[in-house]
Design a protein around this motif. Structure first.
Motif, mmCIF file in Angstrom:
data_model
loop_
_atom_site.group_PDB
_atom_site.id
_atom_site.type_symbol
_atom_site.label_atom_id
_atom_site.label_comp_id
_atom_site.label_asym_id
_atom_site.label_seq_id
_atom_site.Cartn_x
_atom_site.Cartn_y
_atom_site.Cartn_z
ATOM 1 N N PHE A 123 23.170 108.173 35.870
ATOM 2 C CA PHE A 123 23.927 107.209 35.466
ATOM 3 C C PHE A 123 23.461 106.675 33.995
ATOM 4 O O PHE A 123 23.835 105.693 33.257
ATOM 5 N N SER A 124 22.399 107.198 33.702
ATOM 6 C CA SER A 124 21.951 106.903 32.074
ATOM 7 C C SER A 124 22.998 107.561 31.146
ATOM 8 O O SER A 124 23.576 108.520 31.462
ATOM 9 N N LEU A 125 23.339 106.761 30.093
ATOM 10 C CA LEU A 125 24.278 106.908 29.064
ATOM 11 C C LEU A 125 23.507 107.926 28.271
ATOM 12 O O LEU A 125 22.655 107.582 27.321
ATOM 13 N N ARG A 126 24.105 109.148 27.954
ATOM 14 C CA ARG A 126 23.607 110.052 26.980
ATOM 15 C C ARG A 126 24.394 109.813 25.662
ATOM 16 O O ARG A 126 25.465 110.435 25.478
ATOM 17 N N ILE A 127 23.916 108.689 25.035
ATOM 18 C CA ILE A 127 24.607 108.189 23.899
ATOM 19 C C ILE A 127 25.032 109.064 22.879
ATOM 20 O O ILE A 127 25.977 109.262 22.369
ATOM 21 N N ILE A 128 24.138 110.035 22.320
ATOM 22 C CA ILE A 128 24.308 111.062 21.527
ATOM 23 C C ILE A 128 25.607 111.901 21.726
ATOM 24 O O ILE A 128 26.307 112.188 21.069
ATOM 25 N N ASN A 129 25.392 112.482 23.055
ATOM 26 C CA ASN A 129 26.405 113.199 23.591
ATOM 27 C C ASN A 129 27.735 112.734 23.573
ATOM 28 O O ASN A 129 28.784 112.915 23.492
ATOM 29 N N TYR A 130 27.629 111.265 24.251
ATOM 30 C CA TYR A 130 28.970 110.676 24.138
ATOM 31 C C TYR A 130 29.554 110.557 22.747
ATOM 32 O O TYR A 130 30.793 110.616 22.462
ATOM 33 N N LEU A 131 28.646 110.154 21.845
ATOM 34 C CA LEU A 131 29.325 109.900 20.373
ATOM 35 C C LEU A 131 29.745 111.221 19.847
ATOM 36 O O LEU A 131 30.821 111.264 19.126
ATOM 37 N N LYS A 132 29.247 112.399 20.155
ATOM 38 C CA LYS A 132 29.790 113.728 19.843
ATOM 39 C C LYS A 132 30.914 114.037 20.476
ATOM 40 O O LYS A 132 32.044 114.424 19.673
ATOM 41 N N LYS A 133 31.005 113.475 21.549
ATOM 42 C CA LYS A 133 32.555 113.813 22.424
ATOM 43 C C LYS A 133 33.632 112.603 21.522
ATOM 44 O O LYS A 133 34.676 113.221 21.365
ATOM 45 N N MET A 134 33.242 111.547 21.142
ATOM 46 C CA MET A 134 33.901 110.714 20.426
ATOM 47 C C MET A 134 34.414 111.444 19.138
ATOM 48 O O MET A 134 35.623 111.438 18.720
ATOM 49 N N GLU A 135 33.531 112.109 18.488
ATOM 50 C CA GLU A 135 33.859 112.788 17.094
ATOM 51 C C GLU A 135 34.670 114.071 17.666
ATOM 52 O O GLU A 135 35.731 114.084 16.708
ATOM 53 N N ARG A 136 34.832 114.823 18.626
ATOM 54 C CA ARG A 136 35.515 115.675 18.948
ATOM 55 C C ARG A 136 36.972 115.026 19.162
ATOM 56 O O ARG A 136 37.916 115.501 18.586
ATOM 57 N N MET A 137 36.797 113.956 19.828
ATOM 58 C CA MET A 137 38.457 113.162 20.023
ATOM 59 C C MET A 137 38.834 112.786 18.765
ATOM 60 O O MET A 137 40.172 112.842 18.620
ATOM 61 N N ASN A 138 38.063 112.252 17.914
ATOM 62 C CA ASN A 138 38.523 111.819 16.691
ATOM 63 C C ASN A 138 39.404 112.951 15.913
ATOM 64 O O ASN A 138 40.549 112.657 15.231
ATOM 65 N N LYS A 139 38.536 114.177 15.845
ATOM 66 C CA LYS A 139 39.211 115.237 15.274
ATOM 67 C C LYS A 139 40.447 115.685 15.929
ATOM 68 O O LYS A 139 41.493 116.019 15.112
ATOM 69 N N ILE A 140 40.677 115.626 17.117
ATOM 70 C CA ILE A 140 41.783 116.173 17.643
ATOM 71 C C ILE A 140 42.805 115.418 17.586
ATOM 72 O O ILE A 140 43.949 115.693 17.147
ATOM 73 N N PHE A 141 42.707 113.719 17.658
ATOM 74 C CA PHE A 141 43.676 112.995 17.420
ATOM 75 C C PHE A 141 44.029 112.579 16.056
ATOM 76 O O PHE A 141 44.953 111.887 15.723
#
Ligand code: SPV
Ligand code: MN
Length: 612
Positions: free
Chosen positions: A554-572
């Motif tokens: 349950f630790s938040l892998r912040i860097i990976n989550y932010l990378k995911k948000m970047e991928r989403m930003n790009k898609i949307f």
């Protein structure tokens, strides 16, 4: 068509059905046409035909049969599945389509004479329980007795219901031909096509047998239903429906969307719970409550790794007498075997590659396994001892929680509750998942898969998401939404969770629906407290759940989550999405960035959020 079949057709009193049957006879030129009603004799006729024409063979155990799909026809063919469009549509997502006249011309040319010397079966089904406001009607014509037999197990026969249409054209129509067969399998794979006409509610499928390509009622009807649902304000989703059994006999209904081969069926089958459906749900608002029905009545499930330990209920159904179609497994001496069944597997037999022996290689020199990774079983839900008592209720079951999940090895935590409905829609819409054997093509590639439904969304993505966002309008009870991930790994690639851990996630969410557990607020939503999970692991799995395990999971892998948000930003960036969705994306990204600055860490332990 003989006189009895003609009478069966005429009794429906539906000119639209008659016209379709006539046109199909002219196009496909079958040697014989048989109408199948809901009678035991007619249904048995289909079962026998599949054996007589060689599409299925009897196995040793009573009621069990084996069907093989062609070696190159083992999964859904996304590349040759296309929408027939008369005008361009901006879908937002990449969708396979073909100009309507051109597509129709092509598929008609493949269907022309495709039933030469074969028998054409005409079948009538209900998608959803009979006599229900949820249900849709479907007419299937096919020259494959295996297809007609599978549909009989997976759907509710509805010849009698068709009579009640009173001549209306309000039904879906599916035309399928397996095309030219050799040794009982479709051989003209280069001419395999699945063309979907959303305007006429029709689908044409030719030169294939794998059920995801051939059965009109499964993923083809699903695409038509999604369009209809979006127009009419309800939801058609790639979801299981299950009863989660809480304390003191309490049953709480959940639905859950997962991409193919990512734990949807195994969640619905978790011991101690009851199943309503495992693949496709229709959801409607009735008297201020979201209710759901299973549009199917059976399971077309992946058999790989089904064993006594992981899937005791299914395993039992597969190893006792009853109506089951096995497909693409290994047969030795009339007994089926498959990978991951935790039994000794013979070193020879017949499988999806023909005569098989251990070490057999394909044309590329790759070893052929005993069973295909996407090999399946087909059975009726009422063969299972864990079927929910409300599984066939025409009014459906009330939905208290919705799960979304994908196959994500390095980013999302095992379970998180959304902050609001809109945040939950955002979590569902941003599911990513690594590709599996359920579709043809490379496996293990991370792909964006909104609501685990990318392959089937038949309206522009923005419209589809908007339909979810507004679904809670005028609701008395708003279901909770959870994002789950059963596939998180540690830094050396080891899975962090056991297969049964989902039972704990389900029961935690069940308790949350009655405010029985507190939660910790994080930038990505609400997560369980260690103490609650510890108790649940003991209660549900008799397992000691350590603090170390909790921290790893349950630790938040912040860097990976932010990378995911970047991928989403790009898609949307280039998709027209509802404002509420775009705001959620922005807000979650901001919360993650703030946490990164505040804690000055790349990975934040769950306990750290307690002192906010
Ligand atoms: C899936 O792949 O999601 C399935 C099986 O449920 S099928 O769509 O029929 O290929
Ligand atoms: Mn599915």
């Amino acid at each position: 068509m003989d006189i009895i079949d003609l009478q069966k057709l005429e009794k429906l009193n539906n000119q639209h059905v008659i016209k379709i049957v006539e046109e199909t006879i002219q196009l496909c030129k079958p040697a014989k046409v048989t109408m199948i009603t809901d009678s035991k004799e007619d249904i048995n006729y289909v079962r026998e035909l599949a054996l007589n024409n060689g599409e299925e063979k009897k196995l040793k155990m009573e009621g069990h049969t084996i069907h093989f799909d062609g070696y190159y026809d083992q999964a859904r063919d996304k590349a040759n599945t296309r929408y027939l469009l008369s005008k361009d549509v901006d879908w937002g997502i990449k969708v396979n389509s073909i100009e309507k006249d051109k597509g129709l011309k092509e598929i008609y040319s493949f269907l022309d004479g495709s039933m030469n010397g074969k028998e054409m079966l005409v079948r009538f089904f209900s998608l959803g329980p009979n006599n229900s406001v949820f249900s849709l009607k479907a007419l299937q014509i096919t020259d494959s007795a295996y297809v007609a037999h599978s549909e009989d197990i997976l759907y509710r026969p509805a010849y009698e219901e068709f009579k009640k249409l009173n001549g209306s054209p309000d039904f879906f129509f599916f035309l399928h031909s397996a095309g030219r067969l050799e040794n009982g399998v479709s051989v003209d794979i280069d001419k395999r096509r699945i063309y979907i006409d959303l305007e006429k509610n029709r689908v044409y499928s030719v030169n294939n047998q794998y059920a995801g390509n051939s059965l009109g009622l499964k993923k083809l009807a699903f695409r038509l239903a999604i369009k209809k649902a979006n127009e009419e304000g309800w939801l058609a989703e790639h979801m299981f429906i299950m009863g989660v059994h809480g304390p003191n006999g309490r049953i709480t209904y959940f639905t859950g969307a997962y991409p193919s081969a990512c734990g949807k069926t195994s969640t619905a089958m978790i011991p101690g719970q009851t199943v309503v459906g495992d693949d496709i749900a229709y959801l409607r608002k009735i008297d201020g409550v979201i209710r759901a029905v299973n549009m199917e009545s059976g399971i077309f499930g992946i058999i790989h790794s089904v064993n006594l330990e992981n899937d005791p209920v299914i395993y039992q159904a597969l190893t006792t007498p009853g109506e089951v179609i096995f497909s693409n497994v290994l047969i030795n001496n009339g007994v089926p075997y498959w990978g991951g069944m935790k039994k000794d597997i013979p070193d020879k037999g017949i499988n999806f590659s023909g005569e098989w022996f251990k070490g057999k290689k394909d044309k590329q020199g790759k070893e052929i396994p005993c069973s295909h990774k996407n090999a399946r079983y087909t059975l009726r839900l009422n063969e299972l001892k864990n079927i929910d008592s409300k599984a066939n209720d025409s009014g459906g079951v009330p939905v208290k929680a919705i799960f979304y999940g994908g196959r994500d090895s390095d980013t999302t935590i095992p379970i998180v509750e959304s902050l609001t409905w809109a945040h939950g829609v955002f979590l569902g819409a941003t599911v990513e998942s690594e590709t599996t054997a359920a579709t043809l093509g490379t496996r293990g590639v991370r792909k964006y898969n909104p609501m685990a439904n990318l392959d089937f969304i038949s309206v522009p993505l923005g419209t589809y998401i908007e339909n979810h966002l507004k679904f809670t309008k005028n609701l008395k009870v708003i279901p909770k939404i959870y994002a789950t991930n059963y596939f998180l790994k540690d830094e050396i690639g080891k899975y962090l969770n056991g297969k049964m851990d989902k039972r704990v996630w389900l029961l935690w969410a069940e308790g949350r629906a009655y405010s029985e557990f507190e939660a910790i607020e994080t930038p990505v939503g609400l997560i369980p407290k260690y103490e609650d999970l510890k108790k649940l692991f003991i209660r549900e799995l008799n397992k000691d759940y350590t603090r170390v395990e909790y921290i790893q999971q349950f630790s938040l892998r912040i860097i990976n989550y932010l990378k995911k948000m970047e991928r989403m930003n790009k898609i949307f960036e280039n998709i027209e999405m509802p404002a509420a969705f775009t705001e959620e994306l922005k807000a979650q990204t901001e919360r993650l960035k703030l946490a990164k600055t505040k804690y000055e860490e790349d990975i934040i332990f769950p306990f750290q959020f307690l002192d906010i």
